[in-house]
Every structure is written in structure tokens, then in C-alpha cells.
Design a protein around this motif. Sequence first.
Motif, PDB file in Angstrom:
ATOM      1  N   THR A 216    -100.200 -76.351  52.841  1.00  0.00           N
ATOM      2  CA  THR A 216    -101.479 -75.655  52.700  1.00  0.00           C
ATOM      3  C   THR A 216    -101.312 -74.156  52.935  1.00  0.00           C
ATOM      4  O   THR A 216    -101.843 -73.328  52.181  1.00  0.00           O
ATOM      5  CB  THR A 216    -102.513 -76.218  53.681  1.00  0.00           C
ATOM      6  OG1 THR A 216    -102.695 -77.618  53.429  1.00  0.00           O
ATOM      7  CG2 THR A 216    -103.851 -75.520  53.530  1.00  0.00           C
ATOM      8  N   ILE A 217    -100.551 -73.790  53.970  1.00  0.00           N
ATOM      9  CA  ILE A 217    -100.367 -72.373  54.284  1.00  0.00           C
ATOM     10  C   ILE A 217     -99.685 -71.637  53.135  1.00  0.00           C
ATOM     11  O   ILE A 217    -100.135 -70.564  52.697  1.00  0.00           O
ATOM     12  CB  ILE A 217     -99.548 -72.211  55.586  1.00  0.00           C
ATOM     13  CG1 ILE A 217    -100.364 -72.669  56.798  1.00  0.00           C
ATOM     14  CG2 ILE A 217     -99.102 -70.753  55.764  1.00  0.00           C
ATOM     15  CD1 ILE A 217     -99.585 -72.650  58.104  1.00  0.00           C
ATOM     16  N   GLU A 218     -98.585 -72.202  52.623  1.00  0.00           N
ATOM     17  CA  GLU A 218     -97.860 -71.543  51.538  1.00  0.00           C
ATOM     18  C   GLU A 218     -98.717 -71.479  50.277  1.00  0.00           C
ATOM     19  O   GLU A 218     -98.696 -70.477  49.550  1.00  0.00           O
ATOM     20  CB  GLU A 218     -96.550 -72.286  51.261  1.00  0.00           C
ATOM     21  CG  GLU A 218     -95.495 -72.114  52.337  1.00  0.00           C
ATOM     22  CD  GLU A 218     -94.934 -70.698  52.376  1.00  0.00           C
ATOM     23  OE1 GLU A 218     -95.038 -69.977  51.355  1.00  0.00           O
ATOM     24  OE2 GLU A 218     -94.399 -70.298  53.431  1.00  0.00           O
ATOM     25  N   GLY A 219     -99.469 -72.538  50.031  1.00  0.00           N
ATOM     26  CA  GLY A 219    -100.369 -72.513  48.882  1.00  0.00           C
ATOM     27  C   GLY A 219    -101.399 -71.415  48.992  1.00  0.00           C
ATOM     28  O   GLY A 219    -101.723 -70.735  48.004  1.00  0.00           O
ATOM     29  N   TYR A 220    -101.891 -71.214  50.208  1.00  0.00           N
ATOM     30  CA  TYR A 220    -102.870 -70.158  50.452  1.00  0.00           C
ATOM     31  C   TYR A 220    -102.228 -68.779  50.300  1.00  0.00           C
ATOM     32  O   TYR A 220    -102.780 -67.891  49.622  1.00  0.00           O
ATOM     33  CB  TYR A 220    -103.462 -70.318  51.854  1.00  0.00           C
ATOM     34  CG  TYR A 220    -104.337 -69.168  52.292  1.00  0.00           C
ATOM     35  CD1 TYR A 220    -105.655 -69.067  51.877  1.00  0.00           C
ATOM     36  CD2 TYR A 220    -103.823 -68.170  53.132  1.00  0.00           C
ATOM     37  CE1 TYR A 220    -106.457 -67.998  52.268  1.00  0.00           C
ATOM     38  CE2 TYR A 220    -104.607 -67.109  53.532  1.00  0.00           C
ATOM     39  CZ  TYR A 220    -105.927 -67.025  53.108  1.00  0.00           C
ATOM     40  OH  TYR A 220    -106.709 -65.968  53.496  1.00  0.00           O
TER      41      TYR A 220
END
Length: 375
Positions: A216-220
Motif C-alpha cells: 500500500t505504501i509503495e503504491g501510494y
Amino acid sequence: MKIAFISTRGIPNNYGGFEQFAEYISVGLVKRGHEVTVYSPKFHPYKDDSYKGVKIKHIYSPETWMGSSVGSFFYDFASLKDALRNEDFDIIYEAGYTSIIPAYIWFNVKKRKRPIFITNMDGLENKRSKFSPMVRCFLDWEEKMAVRYSHYLIADNMGIHDYYKEKYGKESKFLAYGADIHDDFKAEYLAEFGLRLGEYYILIARLEPENNIIMTIEGYLHSKENGRRPLIIVGKTNTPYGKELVEKYGKEKHIRFVGGIYDFKKLDSVRHFSLAYFHGHSVGGTNPSLLEAMAAGCFVLAHDNIFNRAVLKDNALYYPSAEKVTEYFNNIDDIAKKNKVTFTANNIEVIRNEYSWEHLVDEHERYFKWLLEQK
């Protein structure tokens, strides 16, 4: 019926999913005239011998100085020993198998005709990436022993049910957790975190690898939303993996690790007013935090696996990778406009019809009665 719940950290709940389950189901069964006992470690802050009619048995646990990984084995053994030698239960409900197996083998519970032993198999513990290969091997053995020694198995998710059916040819009863539907959300709680209505994203989880927080963090970070609306991560950061995440991403301006939020009304409000809720759990069964997000009216985007799909069905968007998360972030306004109202309304109806605590008390009572009729 005389029923005992073993291997929880006691009630009233101040810890997690099994404890919440034990509290709601035990209190509900007592209201219907059954005798229910919940085993609780002596370090639990609630010291009375009963709670809303439920009998509490306080058992010494060395977890406070030995750690939960080892201490829970001694606590579970002592709890089962007391249940078999000092009580006369019809049914013993075991919450998870990871620390009870030595006691199961020692007391050879499979050969006992009474009480009936039911084991809730929880998630796929031997798949959790936080464990070393040696620990996973041990957990795999424990899983086999739980299947062998239990009289009956409970699965809290149809994905778990299908797993045990396929791997061991063993049937399990599908009985889920529950959640309460609330409508007392307060926007003023957002000020504490510097948040605005509908202008942030949220992820709530134990900070462990199998919850796919990095995805989720990298996608964000690789999306157009980075810098526009913040990503709020709720969960204790004092775990080894939590510390790794904070070290790696804690300096990112628009990613906020806010730690645990233990005031449920505050947490539920922060959940409710988010633009979207990310649920990355991948090896558990039915996760209580997912049910709570559904009940709070969250617009859910979930990691793509059989467990999440079994609960959310067509009322969520699913992501298998950080790239897919980025795609969703880049199109979030259109996606939310198209799906949010319908998905959230449908999920609340699912909670009302399938995961309400009253319904689940009905289901457990009916199942326990059926078990006793099989004798």
C-alpha cells in the motif's frame, strides 16, 4: 449447556479478535441460560470472578516475563488442566491451536468422550512470513496435530474451511466473528490527527509482513495522490517490523504512522471519515478489523486473496500488487464516485445479516446444541 472458552487473554476484551469474540458470545450465551466460563490470565486488569454473568477463571501465565511466544504454552496447559480436573464442562472451545497442542497431546483429548473439544483454527499460522522456516515447520506440525486431536474444527472464513477440506479431508464448521454497526461518528476526533473529512486514506493493521503494508505504501508513493491526501497508518510501531517500516518510510511527509488508537469511538470515527480504507491482510481468516471497517461504512480496497473475497465478495476493489494500488490511487476520485455509496451500503447490510453478534450467538448456540446431540 456448560461451556468453556480457553486460550484467550480474557474478558472484558482489551486485546484483540479472539477476546472480543469470547466476550460477545459468552455474554450472549449466558443471557440464554447457559453456564459459560472464560479462562483469563491473572495479569488481566479485570480481577472479578464474573463478568455480566460469565464466570472468569484466573490462571497464572508467565507471559509477562517470559514473553507470549513461550508463556502462552504454559498458560494454555494450566487452563486445560484446570478445566479437565476441576470443572465439568460439556464443551471446551479452544481459540486457536498454536499454544494448546502440547496440552492436547498430554491429556490425549481425542480419546475423551466428554467434554467435546472444538478448535477454532484461526488463520494459516504456518504461512506468516514473520516466522522463521524452523518455526513455520513447527506450526505446520501443530496444524496437523490440531486436526488430529480436535473432535471438531471451526473455520471463521470459507477460505479456511476449504483449505482444511482440501488438505486434510476434514470438515469444519463455518462460524465467523461479528461486528456492531454504529452511527455515532464524530468529526471532531479528526482534529487530533490533523485530518479533514474525506481527505485522507487509512490502513489499520498489526505491522507485520503478511499484512502487505509496504504494498500500500509503495503504491501510494508512486501515485498522484502522494502529497494531495495523506496515508494514515494505524498500528503499534514498537514491533521489530513496525520499527523497520518507520525507519524506511517515517520521513515521508505524507505518510503518517500514528501508532495504535485504543479509544474505539475515536478509531471508528477516523475509519468512517476516510476516503478509502486499505486492508492488506493475506493469511488470516475473517479479520475483525475488516468487519469493523465494513460496519463503519468504509470504502474498502483489499488485498486480493480468498479470505478477503469470501467476506467482501463484490463490494470492494482488490489489488495483488503495488502497481495496482498506484492505479487505484491515480483514479481514486472516479472510482469512489462510481462505487463508494453502493459498496459501503452493501457491506453494512452484510454485517447486519451475516456478522451481527446477535446472529452469531444464535449460530453458536445452535451448533453447540447439535454437537451434544451427536453423543
